[in-house]
Design a protein around this motif. Structure first.
Motif, PDB file in Angstrom:
ATOM      1  N   ALA A  50       0.967  -1.328  -0.160  1.00  0.00           N
ATOM      2  CA  ALA A  50       0.642   0.136  -0.177  1.00  0.00           C
ATOM      3  C   ALA A  50       0.687   0.976  -0.228  1.00  0.00           C
ATOM      4  O   ALA A  50       1.657   1.252   0.565  1.00  0.00           O
ATOM      5  N   SER A  51       0.045   2.165  -1.198  1.00  0.00           N
ATOM      6  CA  SER A  51       1.243   3.712  -0.466  1.00  0.00           C
ATOM      7  C   SER A  51       0.299   4.649   0.404  1.00  0.00           C
ATOM      8  O   SER A  51      -0.514   3.846   1.343  1.00  0.00           O
ATOM      9  N   MET A  52       0.595   5.419   0.894  1.00  0.00           N
ATOM     10  CA  MET A  52       0.504   5.469   2.014  1.00  0.00           C
ATOM     11  C   MET A  52      -0.453   6.441   1.806  1.00  0.00           C
ATOM     12  O   MET A  52      -1.517   6.902   3.024  1.00  0.00           O
ATOM     13  N   LYS A  53      -1.164   7.091   0.641  1.00  0.00           N
ATOM     14  CA  LYS A  53      -2.223   7.941   0.469  1.00  0.00           C
ATOM     15  C   LYS A  53      -3.388   6.373   0.398  1.00  0.00           C
ATOM     16  O   LYS A  53      -4.248   6.669   0.685  1.00  0.00           O
ATOM     17  N   ALA A  54      -2.962   5.560  -0.246  1.00  0.00           N
ATOM     18  CA  ALA A  54      -4.185   4.219   0.606  1.00  0.00           C
ATOM     19  C   ALA A  54      -4.194   3.962   2.212  1.00  0.00           C
ATOM     20  O   ALA A  54      -4.999   3.865   2.503  1.00  0.00           O
ATOM     21  N   LEU A  55      -2.831   3.432   2.509  1.00  0.00           N
ATOM     22  CA  LEU A  55      -2.963   3.780   4.124  1.00  0.00           C
ATOM     23  C   LEU A  55      -4.087   5.103   4.558  1.00  0.00           C
ATOM     24  O   LEU A  55      -5.348   4.501   5.392  1.00  0.00           O
ATOM     25  N   GLU A  56      -4.060   6.287   4.518  1.00  0.00           N
ATOM     26  CA  GLU A  56      -4.725   7.056   5.021  1.00  0.00           C
ATOM     27  C   GLU A  56      -5.704   6.377   5.186  1.00  0.00           C
ATOM     28  O   GLU A  56      -6.781   7.351   5.390  1.00  0.00           O
ATOM     29  N   HIS A  57      -5.856   6.858   3.551  1.00  0.00           N
ATOM     30  CA  HIS A  57      -7.232   6.685   2.742  1.00  0.00           C
ATOM     31  C   HIS A  57      -7.706   5.333   3.477  1.00  0.00           C
ATOM     32  O   HIS A  57      -9.666   5.308   4.197  1.00  0.00           O
ATOM     33  N   ILE A  58      -7.709   3.652   3.992  1.00  0.00           N
ATOM     34  CA  ILE A  58      -7.865   2.840   4.349  1.00  0.00           C
ATOM     35  C   ILE A  58      -8.169   2.846   5.913  1.00  0.00           C
ATOM     36  O   ILE A  58      -9.230   2.912   6.409  1.00  0.00           O
ATOM     37  N   LYS A  65      -6.079   4.788  12.893  1.00  0.00           N
ATOM     38  CA  LYS A  65      -4.895   4.862  12.656  1.00  0.00           C
ATOM     39  C   LYS A  65      -3.748   4.820  11.270  1.00  0.00           C
ATOM     40  O   LYS A  65      -3.746   2.980  11.804  1.00  0.00           O
ATOM     41  N   PRO A  66      -3.740   4.979  10.739  1.00  0.00           N
ATOM     42  CA  PRO A  66      -2.775   4.609   9.643  1.00  0.00           C
ATOM     43  C   PRO A  66      -1.812   2.917  10.614  1.00  0.00           C
ATOM     44  O   PRO A  66      -1.520   1.601  10.014  1.00  0.00           O
ATOM     45  N   ALA A  67      -1.154   3.549  11.237  1.00  0.00           N
ATOM     46  CA  ALA A  67      -0.124   2.961  12.244  1.00  0.00           C
ATOM     47  C   ALA A  67      -0.827   1.777  13.369  1.00  0.00           C
ATOM     48  O   ALA A  67       0.134   0.752  13.381  1.00  0.00           O
ATOM     49  N   ASP A  68      -2.113   1.669  12.940  1.00  0.00           N
ATOM     50  CA  ASP A  68      -2.975   0.109  13.487  1.00  0.00           C
ATOM     51  C   ASP A  68      -2.909  -0.563  13.137  1.00  0.00           C
ATOM     52  O   ASP A  68      -2.828  -1.783  12.794  1.00  0.00           O
ATOM     53  N   LEU A  69      -2.804  -0.091  11.162  1.00  0.00           N
ATOM     54  CA  LEU A  69      -2.231  -0.813   9.923  1.00  0.00           C
ATOM     55  C   LEU A  69      -1.206  -2.192  10.516  1.00  0.00           C
ATOM     56  O   LEU A  69      -1.669  -2.740   9.601  1.00  0.00           O
ATOM     57  N   LEU A  70      -0.596  -1.590  10.859  1.00  0.00           N
ATOM     58  CA  LEU A  70       0.927  -2.201  10.957  1.00  0.00           C
ATOM     59  C   LEU A  70       0.894  -3.071  12.487  1.00  0.00           C
ATOM     60  O   LEU A  70       1.305  -4.385  12.295  1.00  0.00           O
ATOM     61  N   GLY A  71      -0.023  -2.795  13.265  1.00  0.00           N
ATOM     62  CA  GLY A  71      -0.346  -4.195  14.401  1.00  0.00           C
ATOM     63  C   GLY A  71       0.483  -3.541  15.454  1.00  0.00           C
ATOM     64  O   GLY A  71       0.702  -4.553  16.765  1.00  0.00           O
ATOM     65  N   GLY A  72       1.234  -3.007  15.386  1.00  0.00           N
ATOM     66  CA  GLY A  72       2.196  -2.077  16.271  1.00  0.00           C
ATOM     67  C   GLY A  72       4.130  -2.747  15.994  1.00  0.00           C
ATOM     68  O   GLY A  72       4.631  -2.963  17.826  1.00  0.00           O
ATOM     69  N   GLN A  80       6.793   3.425   2.890  1.00  0.00           N
ATOM     70  CA  GLN A  80       5.588   3.758   3.451  1.00  0.00           C
ATOM     71  C   GLN A  80       5.285   4.284   4.181  1.00  0.00           C
ATOM     72  O   GLN A  80       5.188   4.741   4.945  1.00  0.00           O
ATOM     73  N   TYR A  81       6.064   2.821   5.003  1.00  0.00           N
ATOM     74  CA  TYR A  81       6.713   2.931   6.960  1.00  0.00           C
ATOM     75  C   TYR A  81       6.422   3.712   7.531  1.00  0.00           C
ATOM     76  O   TYR A  81       6.469   3.706   8.692  1.00  0.00           O
ATOM     77  N   ALA A  82       8.273   4.015   6.774  1.00  0.00           N
ATOM     78  CA  ALA A  82       8.593   5.227   7.282  1.00  0.00           C
ATOM     79  C   ALA A  82       7.707   5.858   7.457  1.00  0.00           C
ATOM     80  O   ALA A  82       7.749   6.758   8.317  1.00  0.00           O
ATOM     81  N   LEU A  83       6.771   6.577   7.072  1.00  0.00           N
ATOM     82  CA  LEU A  83       5.908   7.714   6.699  1.00  0.00           C
ATOM     83  C   LEU A  83       4.878   7.923   7.919  1.00  0.00           C
ATOM     84  O   LEU A  83       4.700   8.260   8.394  1.00  0.00           O
TER      85      LEU A  83
END
Length: 388
Positions: A50-58, A65-72, A80-83
């Motif tokens: 996923a792009s950062m834009k896509a993570l923000e949208h999803i 929050k976008p960080a929640d999609l990474l599961g900690g 993208q994950y650095a963003l």
């Protein structure tokens, strides 16, 4: 079928699928209006990153929050994950740390993610109290958004510019831009309830700073209605703090204390020491208004300890200024020394607000015995505020 690119990509995809189904959304509903069902399917199966834009949208659609999609988990070696990490740091109020991450992130980004990086970097500079560095970065982001024809990003970048104006006391410009941002959210240009809520709070704060409390409270009411759609307790606490300030401006000290306590409780539950210290600083001023000088002093003493523990010199400078102002209520002579010490500390850590406050206080104390010296102090305060 294409192979999964990495375990982390597959894990992010699985988490998106789990959150989507829990929310009762189809892939097509999650995709609308910016992406396709096929793209969401590829994300969930780990066949694309996923792009950062896509993570923000999803994240916005799922109410997380976008960080929640990474599961900690620790972020993989992907820009993208650095963003996402930079955004998480900013959500924690760690602007300087976010700047370090973002300044090192130059390569490996798509044009749209580079635009997000610039938007984040401008916001991080502003959060760190460096609006002069933020403005040129935001201007670059604006030009890039125009070149890409990305209407949503134009709105998001505009919100960062509004925050920079707020930081530099250009409240009218900030309010004007935030009105445009809120209108864009109302019209569906940005479909992100969390972003909509935060911009309403920013608009209300600007109106309060312009001494328009009735309009500010009406905007806060709208923000509270939207806040039920997602979970952002830190910004909710900030909203309560803003409402407290607005009620204080109207002379309703009791309501101001009530909302300040709500803010303080949330910040304490979240373990945000710097914000707790700021809330206590504000509470002390309310106690002074209520005539409870003793409680104000106790509150400021606790706030100072927390600011020192959190290593937030800017917050500590504001608290030291408040302590001098409280002392001046009963003991102007002792307050003069306290104010001079607070001014020295504020200059050391470059906290302009505290410097202005102490110059004004010193001028007020000197007015009784040395009018010329008092006027010099007032003049210095005015010049400093204008430069800021």
């Amino acid at each position: 079928m294409a192979a999964v690119r990495s375990p982390m990509v597959a894990d992010v995809g699985a988490r998106i699928r789990s959150l989507r189904t829990a929310k009762g959304l189809t892939q097509a509903q999650l995709a609308e209006p910016n992406y396709t069902k096929a793209y969401i399917s590829m994300l969930e199966s780990g066949r694309t990153r996923a792009s950062m834009k896509a993570l923000e949208h999803i994240a916005a659609t799922l109410g997380v929050k976008p960080a929640d999609l990474l599961g900690g988990q620790a972020a993989p070696a992907a820009p993208q994950y650095a963003l996402v990490e930079a955004r998480r740091l900013m959500e924690q109020g760690r602007g300087p740390d976010a700047i370090v991450v973002l300044e090192q992130l130059e390569d490996g980004l798509t044009p749209r993610d580079q635009l997000v990086r610039l938007r984040y970097l401008g916001g991080a500079y502003n959060m760190a109290g460096q609006p002069k560095q933020a403005f040129p970065v935001v201007e670059r982001a604006q030009r890039m958004a125009d070149l890409l024809g990305d209407d949503e990003e134009k709105v998001r970048v505009k919100s960062v510019l509004a925050a920079c104006y707020m930081r530099t006391y250009a409240y009218e410009d900030s309010v004007r831009l935030n009105r445009e941002v809120v209108q864009a959210c109302d019209e569906g240009v940005v479909n992100d309830p969390g972003f909509h809520f935060r911009r309403l709070v920013d608009l209300a704060l600007g109106l309060s700073n312009l001494r328009q409390p009735k309009q500010a409270l009406a905007v806060y009411e709208r923000a509270m209605e939207i806040s039920a759609q997602f979970e952002d307790r830190a910004y909710l606490a900030s909203m309560y703090q803003g409402i407290a300030k607005t009620y204080h401006d109207t002379g309703d000290v009791e309501a101001a204390i009530n909302y300040n306590q709500k803010s303080l409780q949330l910040f304490e539950e979240l373990g945000l020491l710097d914000q707790v210290a700021c809330a206590l600083d504000s509470a002390a001023g309310l106690y002074v208004e209520y005539g409870n000088i003793t409680r104000a002093r106790e509150t400021l003493a606790r706030a100072a300890r927390l600011a020192e523990e959190a290593k937030r010199d800017g917050t500590l400078a504001s608290i030291k200024a408040s302590q001098a102002e409280v002392l001046a209520k009963n003991d102007p002579d002792a307050a003069m020394e306290e104010a001079q010490n607070a001014l020295k500390f504020a200059r050391k850590v470059d906290q302009v607000d505290a410097q202005v406050r102490m110059l004004v206080l010193i001028g007020e104390i000197r007015m009784k015995t040395n009018g010329a010296a008092a006027r010099r102090s007032f003049q210095e305060a005015r010049q400093l505020a204008e430069e800021r």
